[in-house]
Structure formats: C-alpha cells, structure tokens
Design an enzyme around this catalytic site. Structure first.
Site, short mmCIF file in Angstrom:
data_model
loop_
_atom_site.label_atom_id
_atom_site.label_comp_id
_atom_site.label_asym_id
_atom_site.label_seq_id
_atom_site.Cartn_x
_atom_site.Cartn_y
_atom_site.Cartn_z
N ASP A 11 0.86 -1.17 0.00
CA ASP A 11 0.00 0.00 0.00
C ASP A 11 0.91 1.24 0.00
O ASP A 11 2.08 1.16 0.39
CB ASP A 11 -0.88 -0.03 1.26
CG ASP A 11 -1.62 1.26 1.49
OD1 ASP A 11 -2.30 1.72 0.56
OD2 ASP A 11 -1.50 1.82 2.60
N MET A 12 0.38 2.37 -0.40
CA MET A 12 1.20 3.58 -0.47
C MET A 12 0.96 4.54 0.70
O MET A 12 1.81 4.68 1.58
CB MET A 12 0.99 4.29 -1.82
CG MET A 12 1.62 3.50 -2.97
SD MET A 12 1.34 4.27 -4.59
CE MET A 12 2.18 5.83 -4.35
N GLY A 46 -4.92 2.76 -3.46
CA GLY A 46 -6.21 3.34 -3.82
C GLY A 46 -6.04 4.50 -4.80
O GLY A 46 -7.00 4.98 -5.39
N SER A 197 -5.06 0.26 6.23
CA SER A 197 -6.48 0.64 6.27
C SER A 197 -7.38 -0.50 5.82
O SER A 197 -6.92 -1.55 5.38
CB SER A 197 -6.72 1.87 5.38
OG SER A 197 -5.99 2.98 5.87
#
Length: 248
Positions: A11-12, A46, A197
């Site tokens: 994830d970033m 995302g 998240s």
C-alpha cells in the site's frame, strides 16, 4: 538468498509513504535490495495510476501495479492488464447520497479525478472506477454506510477512519494481487501484503503473510500476521529485513 516470499505488495499512503508523502531513504534502499534479489515489488494503492506511477519510477519498479483499490491492474508501467468499471447508475445514486449528506466526495473516472468542487454534468458519458466520501461526522458517515449497504453491488472499504471508498463488488486489492500472481506465475502463499487501512484488509487476510503498519487501524492490526513499525519509522524496511533476508 532463497525466500519463500516472491511478491511484496505495498500500500502507499500510510504504508510506503511517510506522512510527508515521500519514501524514506532507508525504505527505498531495502526495496531496491529486495528487487535486486528477485522479489517482485508491487504497488497496491487506492490512488489513480498517474498519482502512483512517479513513486514506482523513483524506486525503479517495472513490475505489475494495482491502482484504484484493484479497479485497475497494470502488467507493467503504462500497460493495462485489467480494468473493472462501476455501474453508472450506482455512481449517480452515490452522488445523490453525497449531496444529501453535504459531505466532501470524490470519484475517479478513467480520465480524471472529480470532486465536490469540480463535478461533471455528464456522469453517463464517463467510465467510473471508484467513488469516495470524507466526513469527520461519525453519524453522517454511518448513515452513508447504511445507504450504500442497502444499494448492493458495492465493495465498501476505507483508506482512513474518516472516509469510505467504494469499488464495484468483488473488486479489491486482494483480487488485484491474485491477478498479479497469475501474471507472474506465483500463488498468494508467496505474497507479503502490507497496509494500514480497511482497503488493505482483504489482501492482508489472503496473502501468505499479512502485515499491518504500526499506524494501522485497529481492525487491520487485529487481522494481520505481523505488526511492523509505522510508516514514519521504516516499517517496510523492517518487513523486508525480517521476512525476506533473515527468515531463517
């Protein structure tokens, strides 16, 4: 070095990136080291493609990339493998909810990002990937969530405790990583998935090793196999050292 993990799905925001939105020198160094040793490093975010790409380029990554929570899977930079679009009627309904609740909202079309300050009159003429809401009013957010659940056909997650992110049902980072595994001839058991998240939850549950950042939401920590340091304390560097280079 031989490691059972062949793919690192990162994830970033809140994971790879510090709160200042950059990749620390230490983390970048260990990612490059892992890549050099044959581990595929895949950004799983995302964010939209154009927002994620510069970070991939900074790290020298040429491996597949997952963007918009799995609505797009890229075989290589600029080479699209898969795109999952959202039903236009659902987008209209979600926009109506946002207007009713008077909250901040945004949506990604294939071409660009729209939001409350810059919406489009031509919803039907666009190809939609994701819709999002942001409100710090817990009751409003709960009302929005209830309305979305009643609609059906949606994958509902978040990328912070104050937002909701919506993709087409069945579209998430875990499904994106499974597609990347097919492209690379790997299995999910060979994947380390790292995130902070709700939009990382499915990936963390389904990967061979699911890792939550030290700054992750509690539900993500409760699900993970391992909790690493925070995004500001080189949590990814720790994962690479511990599980790729020192796994013996």
């Amino acid at each position: 070095m031989s490691t059972k993990y062949k793919l690192l799905a990162l994830d970033m925001d809140g994971t790879l990136l510090t709160d200042e939105q950059n990749i620390s020198k230490e983390t970048a160094q260990w990612i490059r080291k892992a890549s050099k040793h044959g581990v595929h490093v895949c950004l799983s975010t995302g964010r939209a493609f154009m927002s994620a790409l510069p970070y991939g380029e900074e790290l020298g990554l040429t491996t597949p990339m997952i963007t918009v929570n799995g609505s797009e899977v890229w075989r290589a930079p600029h080479e699209l493998h898969l795109r999952s679009l959202m039903d236009v009627e659902l987008v209209k309904a979600m926009h109506d909810i946002a207007v009713e609740e008077d909250c901040w909202y945004w949506a990604y079309s294939v071409e660009q990002l729209y939001n409350k300050d810059h919406w489009t009159d031509d919803v039907e003429g666009k190809e939609w990937l994701k819709f999002g809401y942001h409100t710090e009013d817990d009751e409003a957010r709960h009302r929005i969530l209830m309305k979305l659940q009643d609609m059906g056909g949606l994958e509902i997650t978040n990328s912070s405790p104050f937002n909701l992110e919506i993709n087409p049902e069945g579209v998430n980072k875990a499904a994106g990583i499974a597609e990347v595994c097919k492209l690379l001839g790997l299995t999910m058991s060979e994947v380390i998935a790292v995130g902070d998240s709700m939009n990382d939850l499915a990936a963390i549950q389904q990967a061979g090793l699911g890792v939550a950042m030290g700054n992750a939401q509690q539900v993500v920590k409760d699900t993970a196999d391992y909790i690493t340091s925070s995004n500001n304390d080189d949590g990814i560097a720790e994962v690479i050292q511990k599980f790729i280079f020192d796994e013996e």
